[in-house]
Scaffold this motif. Structure first.
Motif, PDB file in Angstrom:
ATOM      1  N   PHE A   1      35.823  36.499   1.620  1.00  0.00           N
ATOM      2  CA  PHE A   1      36.458  36.064   0.364  1.00  0.00           C
ATOM      3  C   PHE A   1      38.010  36.468  -0.314  1.00  0.00           C
ATOM      4  O   PHE A   1      38.226  36.076  -0.954  1.00  0.00           O
ATOM      5  N   ALA A   2      37.615  37.767   0.467  1.00  0.00           N
ATOM      6  CA  ALA A   2      38.951  38.097  -0.730  1.00  0.00           C
ATOM      7  C   ALA A   2      40.085  37.961   0.445  1.00  0.00           C
ATOM      8  O   ALA A   2      41.199  37.979  -0.420  1.00  0.00           O
ATOM      9  N   SER A   3      40.173  37.000   1.400  1.00  0.00           N
ATOM     10  CA  SER A   3      41.709  36.489   2.055  1.00  0.00           C
ATOM     11  C   SER A   3      41.398  35.488   1.318  1.00  0.00           C
ATOM     12  O   SER A   3      42.892  34.404   1.896  1.00  0.00           O
ATOM     13  N   LEU A   4      40.682  34.644   0.771  1.00  0.00           N
ATOM     14  CA  LEU A   4      40.719  32.976  -0.357  1.00  0.00           C
ATOM     15  C   LEU A   4      41.096  32.665  -2.214  1.00  0.00           C
ATOM     16  O   LEU A   4      42.248  31.523  -2.272  1.00  0.00           O
ATOM     17  N   THR A   5      40.834  33.992  -2.133  1.00  0.00           N
ATOM     18  CA  THR A   5      41.208  34.101  -3.751  1.00  0.00           C
ATOM     19  C   THR A   5      42.159  34.497  -3.768  1.00  0.00           C
ATOM     20  O   THR A   5      42.994  34.669  -3.386  1.00  0.00           O
ATOM     21  N   ASN A   6      42.792  34.298  -5.125  1.00  0.00           N
ATOM     22  CA  ASN A   6      44.229  33.744  -5.290  1.00  0.00           C
ATOM     23  C   ASN A   6      44.670  35.642  -6.554  1.00  0.00           C
ATOM     24  O   ASN A   6      45.019  35.957  -6.971  1.00  0.00           O
ATOM     25  N   ASN A   7      43.458  36.197  -7.156  1.00  0.00           N
ATOM     26  CA  ASN A   7      43.420  36.934  -8.304  1.00  0.00           C
ATOM     27  C   ASN A   7      43.145  38.461  -7.069  1.00  0.00           C
ATOM     28  O   ASN A   7      42.037  38.899  -6.642  1.00  0.00           O
ATOM     29  N   ILE A   8      44.143  38.900  -6.855  1.00  0.00           N
ATOM     30  CA  ILE A   8      44.004  40.561  -6.864  1.00  0.00           C
ATOM     31  C   ILE A   8      42.828  41.517  -7.160  1.00  0.00           C
ATOM     32  O   ILE A   8      42.839  42.158  -6.509  1.00  0.00           O
ATOM     33  N   TYR A   9      42.506  41.380  -7.959  1.00  0.00           N
ATOM     34  CA  TYR A   9      41.676  42.100  -8.899  1.00  0.00           C
ATOM     35  C   TYR A   9      39.888  41.798  -8.340  1.00  0.00           C
ATOM     36  O   TYR A   9      39.493  42.400  -7.973  1.00  0.00           O
ATOM     37  N   ILE A  10      40.098  40.617  -7.923  1.00  0.00           N
ATOM     38  CA  ILE A  10      38.935  40.167  -7.155  1.00  0.00           C
ATOM     39  C   ILE A  10      38.735  40.373  -5.496  1.00  0.00           C
ATOM     40  O   ILE A  10      37.604  41.164  -5.070  1.00  0.00           O
ATOM     41  N   ALA A  11      40.336  40.591  -4.737  1.00  0.00           N
ATOM     42  CA  ALA A  11      40.140  40.970  -3.279  1.00  0.00           C
ATOM     43  C   ALA A  11      39.730  42.017  -3.614  1.00  0.00           C
ATOM     44  O   ALA A  11      39.239  42.832  -3.212  1.00  0.00           O
ATOM     45  N   ILE A  12      40.256  43.474  -4.576  1.00  0.00           N
ATOM     46  CA  ILE A  12      40.151  44.838  -4.336  1.00  0.00           C
ATOM     47  C   ILE A  12      38.940  44.922  -4.529  1.00  0.00           C
ATOM     48  O   ILE A  12      38.008  45.855  -3.703  1.00  0.00           O
ATOM     49  N   ALA A  13      38.317  44.756  -5.352  1.00  0.00           N
ATOM     50  CA  ALA A  13      36.482  45.120  -5.821  1.00  0.00           C
ATOM     51  C   ALA A  13      35.907  44.638  -4.202  1.00  0.00           C
ATOM     52  O   ALA A  13      35.315  45.448  -4.262  1.00  0.00           O
ATOM     53  N   LEU A  14      36.188  43.373  -3.314  1.00  0.00           N
ATOM     54  CA  LEU A  14      35.251  42.625  -2.652  1.00  0.00           C
ATOM     55  C   LEU A  14      35.391  43.819  -1.840  1.00  0.00           C
ATOM     56  O   LEU A  14      34.865  44.243  -0.422  1.00  0.00           O
ATOM     57  N   ILE A  15      36.714  44.484  -0.881  1.00  0.00           N
ATOM     58  CA  ILE A  15      37.508  45.264  -0.192  1.00  0.00           C
ATOM     59  C   ILE A  15      37.267  46.556  -0.713  1.00  0.00           C
ATOM     60  O   ILE A  15      36.494  47.701   0.586  1.00  0.00           O
TER      61      ILE A  15
ATOM     62  N   ILE B   1      45.362  42.242  19.017  1.00  0.00           N
ATOM     63  CA  ILE B   1      44.888  40.623  18.613  1.00  0.00           C
ATOM     64  C   ILE B   1      45.210  41.114  17.436  1.00  0.00           C
ATOM     65  O   ILE B   1      45.877  39.575  16.497  1.00  0.00           O
ATOM     66  N   THR B   2      44.541  41.791  15.950  1.00  0.00           N
ATOM     67  CA  THR B   2      45.676  41.452  14.873  1.00  0.00           C
ATOM     68  C   THR B   2      46.733  41.341  14.774  1.00  0.00           C
ATOM     69  O   THR B   2      47.456  40.509  13.072  1.00  0.00           O
ATOM     70  N   GLY B   3      47.727  41.877  14.523  1.00  0.00           N
ATOM     71  CA  GLY B   3      49.172  41.682  14.547  1.00  0.00           C
ATOM     72  C   GLY B   3      49.480  40.369  14.654  1.00  0.00           C
ATOM     73  O   GLY B   3      50.077  39.923  14.468  1.00  0.00           O
ATOM     74  N   ILE B   4      48.878  40.205  15.993  1.00  0.00           N
ATOM     75  CA  ILE B   4      49.478  38.063  16.487  1.00  0.00           C
ATOM     76  C   ILE B   4      48.803  38.064  15.556  1.00  0.00           C
ATOM     77  O   ILE B   4      49.522  36.519  14.803  1.00  0.00           O
ATOM     78  N   VAL B   5      47.234  37.527  15.061  1.00  0.00           N
ATOM     79  CA  VAL B   5      46.957  36.732  14.271  1.00  0.00           C
ATOM     80  C   VAL B   5      47.541  37.070  12.797  1.00  0.00           C
ATOM     81  O   VAL B   5      48.370  36.048  12.289  1.00  0.00           O
ATOM     82  N   VAL B   6      47.985  38.119  12.328  1.00  0.00           N
ATOM     83  CA  VAL B   6      48.976  37.686  11.043  1.00  0.00           C
ATOM     84  C   VAL B   6      49.704  37.250  11.496  1.00  0.00           C
ATOM     85  O   VAL B   6      50.253  37.079   9.988  1.00  0.00           O
ATOM     86  N   ALA B   7      50.233  37.377  12.277  1.00  0.00           N
ATOM     87  CA  ALA B   7      52.237  36.683  11.904  1.00  0.00           C
ATOM     88  C   ALA B   7      51.848  35.844  12.105  1.00  0.00           C
ATOM     89  O   ALA B   7      52.641  34.616  11.693  1.00  0.00           O
ATOM     90  N   TYR B   8      51.400  34.652  12.756  1.00  0.00           N
ATOM     91  CA  TYR B   8      51.145  33.725  13.173  1.00  0.00           C
ATOM     92  C   TYR B   8      50.366  32.300  12.279  1.00  0.00           C
ATOM     93  O   TYR B   8      50.481  31.768  12.613  1.00  0.00           O
ATOM     94  N   VAL B   9      49.190  33.134  12.092  1.00  0.00           N
ATOM     95  CA  VAL B   9      48.076  32.567  11.549  1.00  0.00           C
ATOM     96  C   VAL B   9      47.882  32.846  10.012  1.00  0.00           C
ATOM     97  O   VAL B   9      47.122  32.412   9.188  1.00  0.00           O
ATOM     98  N   GLY B  10      47.170  34.447   9.740  1.00  0.00           N
ATOM     99  CA  GLY B  10      46.797  34.614   8.619  1.00  0.00           C
ATOM    100  C   GLY B  10      45.862  35.727   8.632  1.00  0.00           C
ATOM    101  O   GLY B  10      45.720  35.902   9.664  1.00  0.00           O
ATOM    102  N   TYR B  11      45.426  36.514   7.476  1.00  0.00           N
ATOM    103  CA  TYR B  11      44.550  36.549   7.529  1.00  0.00           C
ATOM    104  C   TYR B  11      43.092  36.127   7.187  1.00  0.00           C
ATOM    105  O   TYR B  11      41.781  37.274   7.664  1.00  0.00           O
ATOM    106  N   LEU B  12      43.000  35.393   7.259  1.00  0.00           N
ATOM    107  CA  LEU B  12      41.401  34.647   7.289  1.00  0.00           C
ATOM    108  C   LEU B  12      40.589  35.183   8.331  1.00  0.00           C
ATOM    109  O   LEU B  12      38.884  35.737   8.388  1.00  0.00           O
ATOM    110  N   PRO B  13      40.980  34.672   9.601  1.00  0.00           N
ATOM    111  CA  PRO B  13      40.071  34.664  10.622  1.00  0.00           C
ATOM    112  C   PRO B  13      39.884  36.344  11.002  1.00  0.00           C
ATOM    113  O   PRO B  13      38.110  36.807  11.017  1.00  0.00           O
ATOM    114  N   LEU B  14      40.581  37.465  10.425  1.00  0.00           N
ATOM    115  CA  LEU B  14      40.155  38.382  10.433  1.00  0.00           C
ATOM    116  C   LEU B  14      39.168  39.223   9.698  1.00  0.00           C
ATOM    117  O   LEU B  14      38.066  39.649   9.693  1.00  0.00           O
TER     118      LEU B  14
END
Length: 455
Positions: free
Chosen positions: A349-363, A411-424
């Motif tokens: 959910f850290a890659s879906l939320t728009n709240n940076i504080y929730i993302a920080i807490a989950l990570i 794989i991460t470099g390619i996915v981040v560049a062209y898809v984003g962080y969600l799959p990772l």
């Protein structure tokens, strides 16, 4: 009148005699070494969000704009750079793990410290992606010495019942290393340029090498260790085949080896993903309502890795506590690892939320659970193998983790560049449960290799 005899504490067999605590000083030394190891490892993670570094690595002049295409190409190339580090890290685990078991912890670890410090300093002078890949590869080769040396040291200095806590304490140095990097590297980079950041942090290894060489020795050779504490350290030595030698290639025939390898192969790539890509995630992820740059990235990392430290020590303590309650080693280790795996599940959910504080807490929760997982998984080397092969066992496990990290990093470099962080992040959420399930299938009970199996 009959007078009852007075029983003094010294005469009462129920009162344990103090054994000393010098062994915890050795853990403090390992903690310091691990801090330096992770400072040198994570400098690049924060440098990659510096525009001047991007231009230098892409061969652009200072006044050329960074287009979207250039940034995408940079991320792909950083995936390859990260892969070079992990590929040599995998090789280093085998070579240096073997070397440490042959020439001893003191000499073997010294060689590793020298190599990674040389690479850290050398990175300050690179001027191309090829040079950067070479130096990161050399860094990986040297840094692979840290955990085989540390795990073997803990096996030499601690009885089994204290090893997970000792591992948790020194492993907490990884988080302190990241915190120090997050708080200092942005400042150094902005004030003096990215080259100064690598030069200054690389020099730290020279001081570590001096400290290690002067302060470390095996328990039997240490003049400051009391006889009582030495006896306590060796209290379960009869349960271990301390002098048995197993060729590392033969270790692949044991289920214990494969259980360790699976735990590292699936979990280590997630930790390295956090280490290398989190600054970029907070800097570029479109879902977040706030973006972090070199001026603002430090505090969130302080929070994430302080929480990680708590997890490393707490889950190391929890496993030890379960064993003190009478639980078997198998039940204590696996229950603790299951709790850790469940704590990681919400991370996607850290890659879906728009709240940076929730993302920080989950990570932060996920990083904390990973460190708890690692503190217990590291004990597999000393729980399941003879002392004389702990570094090699840890090296093989580390190699598996590094191979997984190499593949995932590219794989991460390619996915981040062209898809984003969600799959990772989705994969990160389920990797630990998957690993624990496979470990259970391979090794339903955690038990040491039997003497009859070694012959």
């Amino acid at each position: 009148m009959i007078t009852k005899p007075v029983i003094t504490p010294a005469a009462n067999p129920q009162v344990p005699k103090p054994v000393g605590n010098y062994r915890w000083r050795i853990v403090a030394l390992l903690f310091f070494a691990t801090v330096v190891n992770y400072v040198d490892r994570t400098v690049l993670s924060f440098t990659i969000i510096d525009d001047n570094f991007k231009r230098d690595m892409l061969g652009l002049s200072a006044n050329q704009p960074l287009t979207e295409a250039a940034v995408a190409e940079f991320k792909v190339q950083m995936g390859y750079v990260d892969g070079a580090f992990k590929l040599m890290y995998a090789l280093g685990f085998i070579l240096i793990g073997w070397l440490i078991d042959r020439i001893g912890t003191k000499k073997g670890y010294s060689i590793g410290i020298f190599l990674w410090s040389l690479a850290g300093i050398g990175t300050a002078f690179v001027g191309s992606l090829m040079g950067l890949r070479f130096m990161r590869g050399l860094l990986g080769l040297g840094e692979a010495s840290n955990f085989p040396a540390a795990i073997k040291t803990v096996a030499e200095w601690f009885p089994k019942k204290e090893r997970s806590l000792a591992n948790g304490i020194f492993n907490a140095g990884t988080n302190i290393g990241v915190i120090l990097t997050a708080l200092t590297i942005p400042f150094l980079t902005l004030a003096y340029g990215w080259r100064a950041s690598f030069l200054i942090t690389g020099v730290l290894g020279a001081f570590l090498l001096i400290f290690w060489w002067v302060l470390y020795s095996k328990p039997e050779e240490n003049k400051h260790l009391s006889k009582e504490e030495l006896t306590y350290i060796n209290s379960d030595a009869s349960e271990e085949q301390a002098q048995e030698k197993i060729p590392w290639i033969k270790m692949l025939s044991y289920r214990q080896t494969w259980a360790l390898m699976v735990g590292k192969f699936l979990a280590d790539p997630i930790w390295w993903f956090y280490l290398f890509w989190l600054p970029d995630f907070f800097n570029t992820n479109e879902a977040l309502d706030q973006k972090l740059d070199l001026k603002t990235v430090g505090i969130p990392f302080l929070v994430i890795y302080l929480v990680s430290d708590v997890g490393s020590i707490f889950f190391g303590w929890l496993s030890t506590k379960f064993m003190q309650m009478g639980w078997s080693l198998n039940k204590a280790r696996k229950t603790t690892m299951l709790i850790c795996a469940l704590c990681v599940v919400p991370t996607f959910f850290a890659s879906l939320t728009n709240n940076i504080y929730i993302a920080i807490a989950l990570i932060a929760l996920a990083a904390s659970a990973h460190q708890g997982w690692s503190a217990n998984l590291y004990t597999f080397g000393s729980d399941l193998f003879p002392k004389s092969m702990v570094a090699s066992a840890t090296g093989i496990g580390g190699m598996a983790g590094a191979i997984g990290g190499t593949l995932f990093g590219i794989i991460t470099g390619i996915v981040v560049a062209y898809v984003g962080y969600l799959p990772l992040f989705i994969f990160a959420s389920v990797a630990y449960l998957l690993a624990l399930g496979i470990i259970q299938l391979i090794l339903p009970r955690l038990e040491p290799i039997k003497k009859s199996e070694i012959a």
